[in-house]
Design a protein around this motif. Structure first.
Motif, PDB file in Angstrom:
ATOM      1  N   ARG A  19       0.837  -1.210   0.000  1.00 40.37           N
ATOM      2  CA  ARG A  19       0.000   0.000   0.000  1.00 40.37           C
ATOM      3  C   ARG A  19       0.872   1.260   0.000  1.00 40.37           C
ATOM      4  O   ARG A  19       0.559   2.248  -0.679  1.00 40.37           O
ATOM      5  N   PHE A  20       1.982   1.237   0.728  1.00 40.41           N
ATOM      6  CA  PHE A  20       2.887   2.382   0.747  1.00 40.41           C
ATOM      7  C   PHE A  20       3.522   2.598  -0.630  1.00 40.41           C
ATOM      8  O   PHE A  20       3.479   3.707  -1.178  1.00 40.41           O
ATOM      9  N   THR A  22       2.633   1.618  -3.581  1.00 40.92           N
ATOM     10  CA  THR A  22       1.681   2.028  -4.623  1.00 40.92           C
ATOM     11  C   THR A  22       1.157   3.441  -4.386  1.00 40.92           C
ATOM     12  O   THR A  22       0.655   4.064  -5.320  1.00 40.92           O
ATOM     13  N   SER A  23       1.298   3.977  -3.178  1.00 39.42           N
ATOM     14  CA  SER A  23       0.937   5.376  -2.941  1.00 39.42           C
ATOM     15  C   SER A  23       2.057   6.321  -3.388  1.00 39.42           C
ATOM     16  O   SER A  23       1.806   7.474  -3.718  1.00 39.42           O
ATOM     17  N   ARG A  26       3.080   6.924  -8.962  1.00 34.73           N
ATOM     18  CA  ARG A  26       1.798   7.294  -9.580  1.00 34.73           C
ATOM     19  C   ARG A  26       1.277   6.198 -10.510  1.00 34.73           C
ATOM     20  O   ARG A  26       0.090   5.938 -10.554  1.00 34.73           O
ATOM     21  N   LYS A  29      -0.324  -0.241  -9.281  1.00 37.02           N
ATOM     22  CA  LYS A  29      -1.591  -0.890  -8.934  1.00 37.02           C
ATOM     23  C   LYS A  29      -1.328  -2.107  -8.065  1.00 37.02           C
ATOM     24  O   LYS A  29      -0.265  -2.733  -8.136  1.00 37.02           O
ATOM     25  N   ARG A  92       9.340  10.898  -0.075  1.00 35.16           N
ATOM     26  CA  ARG A  92       8.361   9.838   0.177  1.00 35.16           C
ATOM     27  C   ARG A  92       9.021   8.538   0.627  1.00 35.16           C
ATOM     28  O   ARG A  92       8.588   7.917   1.589  1.00 35.16           O
TER      29      ARG A  92
END
Length: 156
Positions: A19-20, A22-23, A26, A29, A92
C-alpha cells in the motif's frame, strides 16, 4: 508476462509495504492478495502473498517471517528526470526510513533505494576525466543528490 520480477520477503508488513509503495509511485496498482487461512503459518486473514506493479514492473511481496532481512546488496533504483522528481521520491521513500550517501536510502521496511537524476550518469560518464572527477567528488559529499551542485562541479 514479465520474465524476471523482484520478490520481496517481509516479516509481517507485506500489505502495508504494498500500500505504501503504490501510494508513492503514480503509475502503480495492487494485484491479487492471497491471505493465510486457519492452517497458517501466519495469522488467519493476514496477507501471505501480494502482487503489485510499480511503473510497469511486477513485484511480489511475501509475509515470510523474521528469518530474512533486506541488505544494501540489493536495491531498487528510481530514475528521475529532474530535481523535482528526486525531491519527491527522496521525501516519500525516506519517510520513517534512513538516508544514506550518494542518493541511497533505506525505507521504513529496510528496503534500499537509489534515487538518481538522469544528469548523474551523464555527467559521471563525460569523456573529460577532470569534469567527471569533479562530479564524483561532489556526489560523494551528498546524501540526496542535488543536480545544481553536480552541474556546478561539472562546470568547474
Amino acid at each position: 508476462m514479465q520474465k524476471i520480477s523482484p520478490f520481496l520477503w517481509f516479516d509481517n508488513q507485506a500489505e502495508e509495504a504494498v500500500r505504501f509503495y503504490t501510494s508513492v509511485f503514480r503509475n502503480s496498482k495492487i494485484g491479487k492478495m492471497t491471505r493465510y487461512g486457519e492452517a497458517g503459518p501466519g495469522p488467519a486473514g493476514s496477507v501471505m502473498v501480494a502482487e503489485f506493479e510499480l511503473e510497469g514492473l511486477h513485484f511480489t511481496a511475501l509475509n515470510g517471517g523474521p528469518m530474512f532481512k533486506f541488505t544494501e546488496a540489493i536495491s531498487m533504483s528510481v530514475d528521475c528526470k529532474d530535481q523535482a522528481e528526486v525531491d519527491y521520491f527522496w521525501s516519500r521513500l525516506s519517510e520513517g526510513g534512513q538516508p544514506s550517501q550518494c542518493g541511497w536510502l533505506k525505507d521504513k521496511f529496510g528496503l534500499s533505494w537509489q534515487v538518481i537524476p538522469e544528469a548523474l550518469p551523464r555527467l559521471l560518464g563525460d569523456a573529460d576525466a577532470a569534469r567527471a572527477g569533479r562530479v564524483m567528488q561532489a556526489m560523494l559529499q551528498m546524501t540526496k543528490i542535488n543536480v545544481a551542485k553536480l552541474e556546478a562541479a561539472y562546470a568547474g
